[in-house]
Design an enzyme around this catalytic site. Structure first.
Site, mmCIF file in Angstrom:
data_model
loop_
_atom_site.group_PDB
_atom_site.id
_atom_site.type_symbol
_atom_site.label_atom_id
_atom_site.label_comp_id
_atom_site.label_asym_id
_atom_site.label_seq_id
_atom_site.Cartn_x
_atom_site.Cartn_y
_atom_site.Cartn_z
ATOM 1 N N HIS A 268 35.403 42.941 42.678
ATOM 2 C CA HIS A 268 34.598 44.162 42.481
ATOM 3 C C HIS A 268 34.163 44.176 41.005
ATOM 4 O O HIS A 268 33.569 43.197 40.536
ATOM 5 C CB HIS A 268 35.468 45.351 42.893
ATOM 6 C CG HIS A 268 34.790 46.674 42.968
ATOM 7 N ND1 HIS A 268 33.444 46.837 42.855
ATOM 8 C CD2 HIS A 268 35.304 47.940 43.151
ATOM 9 C CE1 HIS A 268 33.148 48.127 42.967
ATOM 10 N NE2 HIS A 268 34.265 48.823 43.147
ATOM 11 N N HIS A 307 27.090 39.758 47.731
ATOM 12 C CA HIS A 307 27.344 41.189 47.819
ATOM 13 C C HIS A 307 27.523 41.557 49.279
ATOM 14 O O HIS A 307 26.857 40.989 50.139
ATOM 15 C CB HIS A 307 26.175 41.981 47.227
ATOM 16 C CG HIS A 307 26.546 43.360 46.856
ATOM 17 N ND1 HIS A 307 26.544 44.389 47.759
ATOM 18 C CD2 HIS A 307 26.966 43.883 45.682
ATOM 19 C CE1 HIS A 307 26.943 45.481 47.149
ATOM 20 N NE2 HIS A 307 27.208 45.210 45.896
ATOM 21 N N ASP A 363 26.909 42.097 38.227
ATOM 22 C CA ASP A 363 27.874 41.548 37.273
ATOM 23 C C ASP A 363 27.463 40.194 36.692
ATOM 24 O O ASP A 363 28.121 39.693 35.791
ATOM 25 C CB ASP A 363 29.251 41.399 37.958
ATOM 26 C CG ASP A 363 29.855 42.743 38.292
ATOM 27 O OD1 ASP A 363 29.698 43.663 37.482
ATOM 28 O OD2 ASP A 363 30.460 42.876 39.362
HETATM 29 N N1 CMC Z 1 30.394 32.115 45.844
HETATM 30 C C1 CMC Z 1 30.432 31.234 46.854
HETATM 31 N N2 CMC Z 1 30.387 31.579 48.157
HETATM 32 C C2 CMC Z 1 30.304 32.879 48.424
HETATM 33 C C3 CMC Z 1 30.256 33.859 47.407
HETATM 34 C C4 CMC Z 1 30.288 33.434 46.073
HETATM 35 N N3 CMC Z 1 30.247 34.311 45.089
HETATM 36 N N4 CMC Z 1 30.181 35.084 47.979
HETATM 37 C C5 CMC Z 1 30.183 34.875 49.295
HETATM 38 N N5 CMC Z 1 30.264 33.548 49.567
HETATM 39 C C6 CMC Z 1 30.248 32.908 50.898
HETATM 40 C C7 CMC Z 1 31.601 33.067 51.584
HETATM 41 O O1 CMC Z 1 32.442 32.002 51.291
HETATM 42 C C8 CMC Z 1 31.179 33.107 53.038
HETATM 43 O O2 CMC Z 1 30.884 31.793 53.442
HETATM 44 P P1 CMC Z 1 31.254 31.299 54.951
HETATM 45 O O3 CMC Z 1 30.357 32.130 55.821
HETATM 46 O O4 CMC Z 1 30.947 29.865 54.957
HETATM 47 O O5 CMC Z 1 32.702 31.608 55.143
HETATM 48 C C9 CMC Z 1 29.837 33.868 53.020
HETATM 49 O O6 CMC Z 1 29.297 33.611 51.709
HETATM 50 C C10 CMC Z 1 29.972 35.367 53.229
HETATM 51 O O7 CMC Z 1 30.854 35.869 52.229
HETATM 52 P P2 CMC Z 1 31.950 36.983 52.455
HETATM 53 O O8 CMC Z 1 33.078 36.716 51.510
HETATM 54 O O9 CMC Z 1 32.260 37.108 53.921
HETATM 55 O O10 CMC Z 1 31.151 38.275 52.025
HETATM 56 P P3 CMC Z 1 31.764 39.665 51.689
HETATM 57 O O11 CMC Z 1 30.716 40.673 51.968
HETATM 58 O O12 CMC Z 1 33.067 39.860 52.365
HETATM 59 O O13 CMC Z 1 32.084 39.596 50.115
HETATM 60 C C11 CMC Z 1 31.797 39.679 47.782
HETATM 61 C C12 CMC Z 1 31.254 40.120 49.138
HETATM 62 C C13 CMC Z 1 31.035 40.417 46.694
HETATM 63 C C14 CMC Z 1 33.275 40.063 47.681
HETATM 64 C C15 CMC Z 1 31.617 38.151 47.643
HETATM 65 O O14 CMC Z 1 30.254 37.815 47.695
HETATM 66 C C16 CMC Z 1 32.239 37.616 46.347
HETATM 67 O O15 CMC Z 1 33.433 37.354 46.326
HETATM 68 N N6 CMC Z 1 31.416 37.465 45.238
HETATM 69 C C17 CMC Z 1 31.968 37.043 43.958
HETATM 70 C C18 CMC Z 1 32.602 38.224 43.242
HETATM 71 C C19 CMC Z 1 31.561 39.181 42.704
HETATM 72 O O16 CMC Z 1 30.585 38.786 42.076
HETATM 73 N N7 CMC Z 1 31.814 40.479 42.916
HETATM 74 C C20 CMC Z 1 30.943 41.552 42.399
HETATM 75 C C21 CMC Z 1 30.253 42.272 43.510
HETATM 76 S S1 CMC Z 1 28.873 43.284 42.950
HETATM 77 C C22 CMC Z 1 29.503 44.481 41.915
HETATM 78 C C23 CMC Z 1 30.507 45.366 42.529
HETATM 79 O O17 CMC Z 1 30.228 46.126 43.448
HETATM 80 O O18 CMC Z 1 31.634 45.291 42.067
#
Ligand code: CMC
Length: 436
Positions: A268, A307, A363
């Site tokens: 987050h 996201h 971020d």
């Molecule tokens: N790098 C590489 N792969 C990613 C990333 C990333 N940053 N984010 C998502 N994926 C992949 C993930 O591995 C999955 O792949 P597969 O379908 O092959 O398993 C697919 O994309 C869907 O991802 P998810 O984890 O199911 O998506 P989510 O909605 O549960 O997670 C998230 C959203 C923000 C937690 C995630 O994108 C992430 O961990 N990003 C990096 C951390 C980050 O930048 N967070 C800040 C978010 S914005 C500001 C805020 O609100 O805090």
């Protein structure tokens, strides 16, 4: 519309059910009537992480993740970032309308009047170790404020609620600045209510021996814009924590501390700190392809990308990129921006990211600006938390005024053992010891 209903056939019983659809949703409780017999509890939905469940109704922030749209109270984020001060936007989020000139003048005074903190809070902060992470200090200190304002427990009185809201918005920059100076062993600087919200924060952070600290206007403006962009983002993890904890009628300081804890996580708000570490680790543009390979192999995450809701460019990231250029005019270019831009270019043309609709989020670029302004990475999430306090409080206040409000209490799908009889310890045999 008469046909705003959903008809469900339960193939277990061949029974049909018609349930209303409102705002594109059905009420999960309407499923409870779907039973196989009188002893059946009734149908529930299973939705870990609330992927497709609206937990509340809210009139504060609108977000269309597919189109990349973000609006506060109907106003596009781009217009607010261009024309407003942070406190003007705070007023909008809390009250639903932009303030008139008189309302804004009163509101500015009211918030700035509450920037002072009790001297005992300073003493309390002194107890933290010199290298305490500022987010740990901030969240503990915000929780401790509940011991200074016991009246805050009366959350059913809208006037008392409003008082705590103004107090918290006023005090957050002071607490954040004190956490920063404590780490550096510098004396705390008292707030100056004559200054704007961000200039006062900069004054408390960076004043040394000069008689009056003059904040650079370009940097102060950049901070205003960044604060506006971070002020609210509907039902994200920390806001959901705020609503869940607040739903038990806990006081707003304890509740906000819970939201700060959720924000700190690297998935987050803590991502902004992680992005800087990641860019530092990549080191130069030549190392980007190898890093991207690691991400695609699932060994790493590209921090600041992806996201839950945005499946398009995060509109906040677009604005932040512009702000970065203005800041660099003053501070000189942070070389990490070139690595970030190249990382973005490569990622956005790569099938892995395209297929998964992964774009830079808020971020990705914010930390680069903060670093250029002189903040250390461990301050970045604090810089997210100060403005987000407004959103948390607006959502908390909205929840407490909502006739649908009830204590948050999700259901579970139990997957454990069926009932079994107790076994005395002497009859439990031997198992290999597992070290904790
Ligand atoms: N790098 C590489 N792969 C990613 C990333 C990333 N940053 N984010 C998502 N994926 C992949 C993930 O591995 C999955 O792949 P597969 O379908 O092959 O398993 C697919 O994309 C869907 O991802 P998810 O984890 O199911 O998506 P989510 O909605 O549960 O997670 C998230 C959203 C923000 C937690 C995630 O994108 C992430 O961990 N990003 C990096 C951390 C980050 O930048 N967070 C800040 C978010 S914005 C500001 C805020 O609100 O805090």
């Amino acid at each position: 519309m008469d046909n705003e209903t959903l008809t469900i056939t339960d193939n277990r019983t061949n029974q049909n059910y018609t349930i209303p659809i409102s705002h594109g949703t059905i009420r999960a409780m309407d499923l409870r009537q779907i039973k196989t017999g009188p002893d059946d509890f009734g149908l529930m939905t299973y939705d870990p992480a609330f992927m497709n469940t609206a937990s509340c109704q809210s009139a504060i922030t609108f977000l269309d993740g597919d189109k990349g749209i973000l609006r506060y109270r109907g106003y596009p984020i781009e217009q607010l970032a261009e024309h407003c001060t942070f406190l003007e936007v705070a007023y909008l989020l809390l009250n639903g309308e932009l303030p008139t000139a008189d309302e804004l003048a009163y509101w500015n005074c009211d918030v700035m009047r509450h920037t002072m903190i009790h001297e005992n809070v300073k003493k309390f902060m002194d107890g933290f170790h010199h290298d305490a992470h500022p987010m740990g200090t901030l969240l503990s200190t915000v929780a401790a404020l509940s011991t200074f304002y016991p009246d805050a427990r009366n959350i059913s009185d809208p006037k008392i609620r409003r008082k705590q809201i103004v107090r918290l918005i006023g005090k957050m920059p002071t607490l954040a600045a004190y956490a920063y100076r404590h780490r550096l062993g510098l004396p705390y600087i008292y707030p100056d209510p004559e200054l704007s919200y961000t200039k006062n924060y900069m004054h408390m952070l960076w004043k040394r021996t000069e008689p009056k600290y003059e904040a650079n206007p370009v940097l102060a403006h950049a901070l205003e814009v960044l604060f506006i962009l971070h002020a609210d983002h509907e039902q994200n993890c920390s806001t959901s924590a705020m609503r869940a904890v607040g739903s038990s009628n806990a006081d707003p300081y304890a509740t906000t501390a819970a939201a700060i804890s959720a924000l700190w996580g690297p998935l987050h708000g803590g991502a902004n700190e992680e992005v800087l570490r990641m860019l530092g680790e990549i080191g130069s543009k030549d190392h980007i392809p190898a890093f991207i390979d690691q991400v695609k192999e699932g060994k790493r995450k590209l921090m600041g990308f992806g996201h839950r809701v945005y499946k398009n460019y995060d509109p906040r990231a677009r604005i932040i990129k512009q702000v970065a250029e203005e800041v660099f005019e003053v501070t000189g270019r942070n070389p990490k921006i070139d690595i970030a831009l190249e990382l973005e270019r490569i990622a956005l043309s790569d099938d892995y990211f395209i297929k998964r609709k992964l774009y830079p989020n808020v971020d990705f670029y914010s930390g680069i600006i903060y670093q250029a302004m002189g903040f250390t990475p461990d301050q970045f999430t604090v810089l997210f938390g100060i403005p987000r306090t407004v959103g948390w409080l607006a959502q908390w206040d909205e929840m407490l005024s909502d006739p649908d409000k009830k204590i948050a209490r999700p259901r579970q799908v139990y997957t454990g053992e069926e009932q079994r009889d107790f076994v005395p310890i002497t009859l439990r045999g031997q198992r290999e010891l597992v070290e904790a």
